[in-house]
Design a protein around this motif. Structure first.
Motif, PDB file in Angstrom:
ATOM      1  N   HIS A 300       0.833  -1.196   0.000  1.00 17.87           N
ATOM      2  CA  HIS A 300       0.000   0.000   0.000  1.00 17.87           C
ATOM      3  C   HIS A 300       0.872   1.252   0.000  1.00 17.87           C
ATOM      4  CE1 HIS A 300       0.839  -0.710   4.320  1.00 17.87           C
ATOM      5  NE2 HIS A 300       0.945   0.609   4.350  1.00 17.87           N
ATOM      6  N   THR A 301       2.187   1.085  -0.286  1.00 17.85           N
ATOM      7  CA  THR A 301       3.144   2.194  -0.182  1.00 17.85           C
ATOM      8  C   THR A 301       3.605   2.635  -1.563  1.00 17.85           C
ATOM      9  OG1 THR A 301       3.920   1.383   1.960  1.00 17.85           O
ATOM     10  CG2 THR A 301       5.349   2.925   0.789  1.00 17.85           C
ATOM     11  N   ILE A 302       3.649   3.946  -1.767  1.00 17.00           N
ATOM     12  CA  ILE A 302       4.212   4.514  -2.980  1.00 17.00           C
ATOM     13  C   ILE A 302       5.062   5.718  -2.600  1.00 17.00           C
ATOM     14  CG2 ILE A 302       2.182   5.995  -3.425  1.00 17.00           C
ATOM     15  CD1 ILE A 302       2.707   5.459  -6.455  1.00 17.00           C
ATOM     16  N   VAL A 303       6.225   5.808  -3.224  1.00 18.40           N
ATOM     17  CA  VAL A 303       7.167   6.901  -2.972  1.00 18.40           C
ATOM     18  C   VAL A 303       7.581   7.495  -4.313  1.00 18.40           C
ATOM     19  CG1 VAL A 303       9.504   7.451  -2.176  1.00 18.40           C
ATOM     20  CG2 VAL A 303       8.018   6.013  -0.773  1.00 18.40           C
ATOM     21  N   PHE A 304       7.646   8.817  -4.366  1.00 14.77           N
ATOM     22  CA  PHE A 304       8.047   9.522  -5.589  1.00 14.77           C
ATOM     23  C   PHE A 304       9.441  10.116  -5.398  1.00 14.77           C
ATOM     24  CE2 PHE A 304       3.479   9.433  -5.497  1.00 14.77           C
ATOM     25  CZ  PHE A 304       3.115   9.182  -6.807  1.00 14.77           C
ATOM     26  N   ALA A 305      10.265   9.969  -6.454  1.00 13.88           N
ATOM     27  CA  ALA A 305      11.638  10.475  -6.399  1.00 13.88           C
ATOM     28  C   ALA A 305      11.950  11.256  -7.668  1.00 13.88           C
ATOM     29  CB  ALA A 305      12.627   9.322  -6.224  1.00 13.88           C
ATOM     30  N   GLU A 306      12.767  12.304  -7.513  1.00 13.86           N
ATOM     31  CA  GLU A 306      13.268  13.055  -8.656  1.00 13.86           C
ATOM     32  C   GLU A 306      14.668  13.556  -8.336  1.00 13.86           C
ATOM     33  OE1 GLU A 306      10.688  16.377  -9.365  1.00 13.86           O
ATOM     34  OE2 GLU A 306      11.648  17.614  -7.820  1.00 13.86           O
ATOM     35  N   ALA A 307      15.392  13.934  -9.357  1.00  8.63           N
ATOM     36  CA  ALA A 307      16.747  14.455  -9.157  1.00  8.63           C
ATOM     37  C   ALA A 307      16.685  15.704  -8.280  1.00  8.63           C
ATOM     38  CB  ALA A 307      17.389  14.784 -10.497  1.00  8.63           C
ATOM     39  N   GLU A 322      18.430   8.416  -3.919  1.00 13.18           N
ATOM     40  CA  GLU A 322      19.307   7.890  -2.878  1.00 13.18           C
ATOM     41  C   GLU A 322      18.505   7.455  -1.650  1.00 13.18           C
ATOM     42  OE1 GLU A 322      22.984   7.074  -0.831  1.00 13.18           O
ATOM     43  OE2 GLU A 322      22.600   7.503  -2.953  1.00 13.18           O
ATOM     44  N   ASN A 323      17.556   8.271  -1.249  1.00 10.23           N
ATOM     45  CA  ASN A 323      16.812   8.003  -0.018  1.00 10.23           C
ATOM     46  C   ASN A 323      15.538   7.182  -0.225  1.00 10.23           C
ATOM     47  OD1 ASN A 323      18.668   9.481   1.491  1.00 10.23           O
ATOM     48  ND2 ASN A 323      17.551  11.406   1.179  1.00 10.23           N
ATOM     49  N   ALA A 324      15.107   7.039  -1.477  1.00  8.55           N
ATOM     50  CA  ALA A 324      13.796   6.446  -1.744  1.00  8.55           C
ATOM     51  C   ALA A 324      13.634   5.031  -1.186  1.00  8.55           C
ATOM     52  CB  ALA A 324      13.502   6.468  -3.243  1.00  8.55           C
ATOM     53  N   PRO A 325      14.580   4.093  -1.400  1.00  2.00           N
ATOM     54  CA  PRO A 325      14.359   2.729  -0.881  1.00  2.00           C
ATOM     55  C   PRO A 325      14.188   2.671   0.635  1.00  2.00           C
ATOM     56  CG  PRO A 325      16.073   2.709  -2.554  1.00  2.00           C
ATOM     57  CD  PRO A 325      15.803   4.157  -2.240  1.00  2.00           C
ATOM     58  N   ALA A 326      15.034   3.371   1.377  1.00  2.00           N
ATOM     59  CA  ALA A 326      14.920   3.346   2.837  1.00  2.00           C
ATOM     60  C   ALA A 326      13.647   4.045   3.307  1.00  2.00           C
ATOM     61  CB  ALA A 326      16.148   4.006   3.467  1.00  2.00           C
ATOM     62  N   LEU A 327      13.285   5.148   2.663  1.00  2.00           N
ATOM     63  CA  LEU A 327      12.062   5.865   3.022  1.00  2.00           C
ATOM     64  C   LEU A 327      10.843   4.979   2.775  1.00  2.00           C
ATOM     65  CD1 LEU A 327      10.650   8.488   3.891  1.00  2.00           C
ATOM     66  CD2 LEU A 327      10.718   9.222   1.502  1.00  2.00           C
ATOM     67  N   ALA A 328      10.849   4.291   1.638  1.00  3.80           N
ATOM     68  CA  ALA A 328       9.722   3.411   1.314  1.00  3.80           C
ATOM     69  C   ALA A 328       9.615   2.278   2.326  1.00  3.80           C
ATOM     70  CB  ALA A 328       9.883   2.854  -0.096  1.00  3.80           C
ATOM     71  N   ALA A 329      10.739   1.690   2.707  1.00  3.95           N
ATOM     72  CA  ALA A 329      10.718   0.584   3.664  1.00  3.95           C
ATOM     73  C   ALA A 329      10.211   1.043   5.023  1.00  3.95           C
ATOM     74  CB  ALA A 329      12.119  -0.014   3.798  1.00  3.95           C
ATOM     75  N   ALA A 330      10.493   2.285   5.389  1.00  6.35           N
ATOM     76  CA  ALA A 330      10.027   2.810   6.671  1.00  6.35           C
ATOM     77  C   ALA A 330       8.528   3.040   6.688  1.00  6.35           C
ATOM     78  CB  ALA A 330      10.759   4.109   6.991  1.00  6.35           C
ATOM     79  N   GLY A 332       6.210   1.164   4.887  1.00 10.00           N
ATOM     80  CA  GLY A 332       5.384  -0.025   4.729  1.00 10.00           C
ATOM     81  C   GLY A 332       6.123  -1.136   4.034  1.00 10.00           C
ATOM     82  N   GLN A 333       5.605  -2.347   4.188  1.00 10.12           N
ATOM     83  CA  GLN A 333       6.222  -3.504   3.569  1.00 10.12           C
ATOM     84  C   GLN A 333       6.032  -3.463   2.063  1.00 10.12           C
ATOM     85  OE1 GLN A 333       4.523  -7.241   4.721  1.00 10.12           O
ATOM     86  NE2 GLN A 333       6.397  -8.387   4.296  1.00 10.12           N
ATOM     87  N   ASN A 334       7.127  -3.705   1.313  1.00  5.60           N
ATOM     88  CA  ASN A 334       7.102  -3.640  -0.149  1.00  5.60           C
ATOM     89  C   ASN A 334       6.755  -2.207  -0.571  1.00  5.60           C
ATOM     90  OD1 ASN A 334       7.412  -6.517   0.013  1.00  5.60           O
ATOM     91  ND2 ASN A 334       5.187  -6.664   0.239  1.00  5.60           N
ATOM     92  N   ALA A 335       6.958  -1.851  -1.825  1.00  2.49           N
ATOM     93  CA  ALA A 335       6.668  -0.475  -2.236  1.00  2.49           C
ATOM     94  C   ALA A 335       6.810  -0.321  -3.739  1.00  2.49           C
ATOM     95  CB  ALA A 335       7.592   0.517  -1.527  1.00  2.49           C
ATOM     96  N   ILE A 336       6.095   0.670  -4.253  1.00  5.66           N
ATOM     97  CA  ILE A 336       6.300   1.157  -5.617  1.00  5.66           C
ATOM     98  C   ILE A 336       7.058   2.476  -5.502  1.00  5.66           C
ATOM     99  CG2 ILE A 336       5.166   2.060  -7.686  1.00  5.66           C
ATOM    100  CD1 ILE A 336       2.815   0.171  -7.030  1.00  5.66           C
ATOM    101  N   ILE A 337       8.194   2.574  -6.192  1.00 12.20           N
ATOM    102  CA  ILE A 337       8.988   3.801  -6.189  1.00 12.20           C
ATOM    103  C   ILE A 337       8.930   4.387  -7.601  1.00 12.20           C
ATOM    104  CG2 ILE A 337      11.284   4.817  -5.848  1.00 12.20           C
ATOM    105  CD1 ILE A 337      11.886   2.478  -3.929  1.00 12.20           C
ATOM    106  N   VAL A 338       8.259   5.531  -7.731  1.00  6.57           N
ATOM    107  CA  VAL A 338       8.126   6.186  -9.030  1.00  6.57           C
ATOM    108  C   VAL A 338       9.300   7.141  -9.209  1.00  6.57           C
ATOM    109  CG1 VAL A 338       6.718   7.706 -10.458  1.00  6.57           C
ATOM    110  CG2 VAL A 338       5.627   5.996  -8.991  1.00  6.57           C
ATOM    111  N   VAL A 339      10.070   6.914 -10.271  1.00 10.03           N
ATOM    112  CA  VAL A 339      11.250   7.733 -10.558  1.00 10.03           C
ATOM    113  C   VAL A 339      10.890   8.674 -11.697  1.00 10.03           C
ATOM    114  CG1 VAL A 339      13.706   7.703 -11.108  1.00 10.03           C
ATOM    115  CG2 VAL A 339      12.684   5.786  -9.852  1.00 10.03           C
TER     116      VAL A 339
END
Length: 450
Positions: A300-307, A322-330, A332-339
């Motif tokens: 249920h987790t989604i994180v957005f990242a940009e330069a 750089e921070n997106a994977p750790a932020l997403a893990a904090a 919720g379990q599993n995550a979609i990271i939109v770059v």
């Protein structure tokens, strides 16, 4: 419905013999329909006197309604009317309604009503109480993606029945004599239906009836009714209906034809006026976790990242790659990271440490990529187009991979451009399940994907 009506019709002669020959009120069968601006329907109604004396009547009422839509409904009622004075009738009734909705859901409800009738006036109030009002799926497998902050979910269409009431006041227009075979009646009233999660349906309603009594070709206690109706409420707008009903008295069929009724007596066998439909509305379910097509882990987790991102990872305040994977893990379990590539390329050493390490269940999705998401059961799915432009990750050393998948876990990399200098573009070892698609990889010393 037809089998039920036929069964009751066959039983009517026996019931007729149990009632004295001079029984005033006879059973009848009424059929007709309404053509409407929103939908049209036909119906069959059987009225069965169960017990009667010269001023009181206990009756059964069986109805069936059908439409061009895949909707059918049955109504089963019992009512009582009594003449409390030479001028007024008081009555009450209860019904059990069963409806197979246009979404193929089966709903049940009970209803009760009270009425006061005279030769000139109608007063009535009905209440409706669904038995299964918690909501059912419409069966539509197309979902709707809902994103709020760092939460992503998949909703789908649900249908539920509503609690409510309606009422009206009617008046016989003094156009024709009260004891004649033709009268015109006007009605004004309203309705209110509500339940949680759905729009309230409430508004005014007006009706006009023209009744012809004792038709020559059908006999005494027959009736032809022309009915026009208009109503308005916010969810459905203005709706209009027009139609007719033909009443066939069954007394002649059973061998016990009834007498011609006085103006007040014929009101004792008026059709019970109530909403024969179980009122239902559609709504969106609560969001459920999503699964990226090809994987089996839900999130249920989604994180957005940009330069250059420094935010909390929401759409309006993206974080860095750089921070997106750790932020997403904090979060919720599993995550979609939109770059997203809107703010320029991601350069190793500047925007991220080369060798981005994905954690279990994380999926990198490039901006403007299309990804199919579905719920945990696979019953509902929706296409997700990631916002932003397609990103490019630029490596700066041939001794490090550009993206590392988590060993023994599930990951995904979708819709990225990988260029520059790097050992392997995407590297994984003994992954449980990985989805790697739609990427453009150029510049690897060894493999684009290993």
């Amino acid at each position: 419905l037809l089998v039920g009506v036929a069964t009751v019709a066959l039983a009517a002669p026996a019931a007729g013999k149990a009632v004295a020959q001079e029984a005033k009120w006879q059973p009848w069968l009424e059929a007709g329909g309404m053509i409407g601006t929103d939908h049209s329907f036909g119906d069959v109604d059987m009225f069965i006197p169960v017990w009667q004396d010269q001023t009181s009547l206990l009756f059964g009422d069986l109805r069936g309604t059908f439409t061009a839509l895949p909707t059918q409904e049955g109504n089963f009622g019992l009512g009582y009317r009594t003449q409390v004075s030479p001028d007024w009738i008081l009555g009450g009734y209860g019904f059990i309604d069963i409806q197979n909705s246009q979404h193929d859901n089966l709903f049940y409800q009970g209803s009760i009503g009270l009425e006061a009738l005279s030769v000139d006036w109608d007063l009535r109030l009905n209440g409706y109480f669904p038995f299964n009002s918690g909501g059912e799926s419409t069966g539509d497998k197309t979902g709707h993606i809902k994103i709020s902050g760092n939460d992503i979910g998949l909703t789908h269409d649900m249908e539920k029945s509503l609690f409510g009431f309606d009422g009206e006041v009617g008046w016989r227009l003094p156009i024709f004599p009260a004891d004649g075979d033709l009268d015109v009646r006007a009605f004004v009233g309203g309705y209110y239906f509500a339940n949680s999660d759905v729009d309230t349906i409430a508004g005014p309603r007006g009706r006009l009836e023209v009744r012809l009594y004792d038709l020559d070709f059908l006999g005494v206690q027959s009736r032809l009714t022309f009915d026009g109706e208009i109503q308005w409420d916010s969810p459905r707008g203005t709706q209009g209906f027009g139609g007719l009903e033909v009443r066939i008295p069954l007394g002649a069929v059973t061998g016990t034809p009834g007498p011609k009724l006085s103006p007040l007596d014929r009101r004792m066998v008026d059709r019970v006026q109530r909403d024969v439909d179980i009122v239902t509305e559609t709504y969106q379910s609560d969001p459920s976790d999503v699964i990226v097509d090809g994987l089996t882990v839900k999130t249920h987790t989604i994180v957005f990242a940009e330069a250059g991102g420094t935010g909390n990872g929401t759409k309006g305040n993206p974080t860095s790659l750089e921070n997106a994977p750790a932020l997403a893990a904090a979060k919720g379990q599993n995550a979609i990271i939109v770059v997203e590539g809107n703010n320029g390329d991601f350069v190793a050493g500047t925007d991220f440490t080369q060798g981005v390490q994905l954690l279990p269940g994380q999926v990198l999705v490039g901006g403007h990529s299309n990804v199919l998401l579905h719920d945990a059961h696979g019953d509902v799915q929706a296409g997700f187009q990631a916002p932003g432009s397609r990103p490019t990750l630029i490596g700066t050393t041939s001794s490090a991979n550009l993206i590392n998948l988590y060993t023994g876990a599930q990951n995904g990399v979708i819709g990225l451009n990988l260029s520059g200098a790097f050992n392997n573009g995407i590297f994984g070892l003994n992954g449980e399940r990985d989805v790697i698609t739609g990427n453009s990889i150029a510049g690897a010393v060894n493999d684009g994907v290993y």
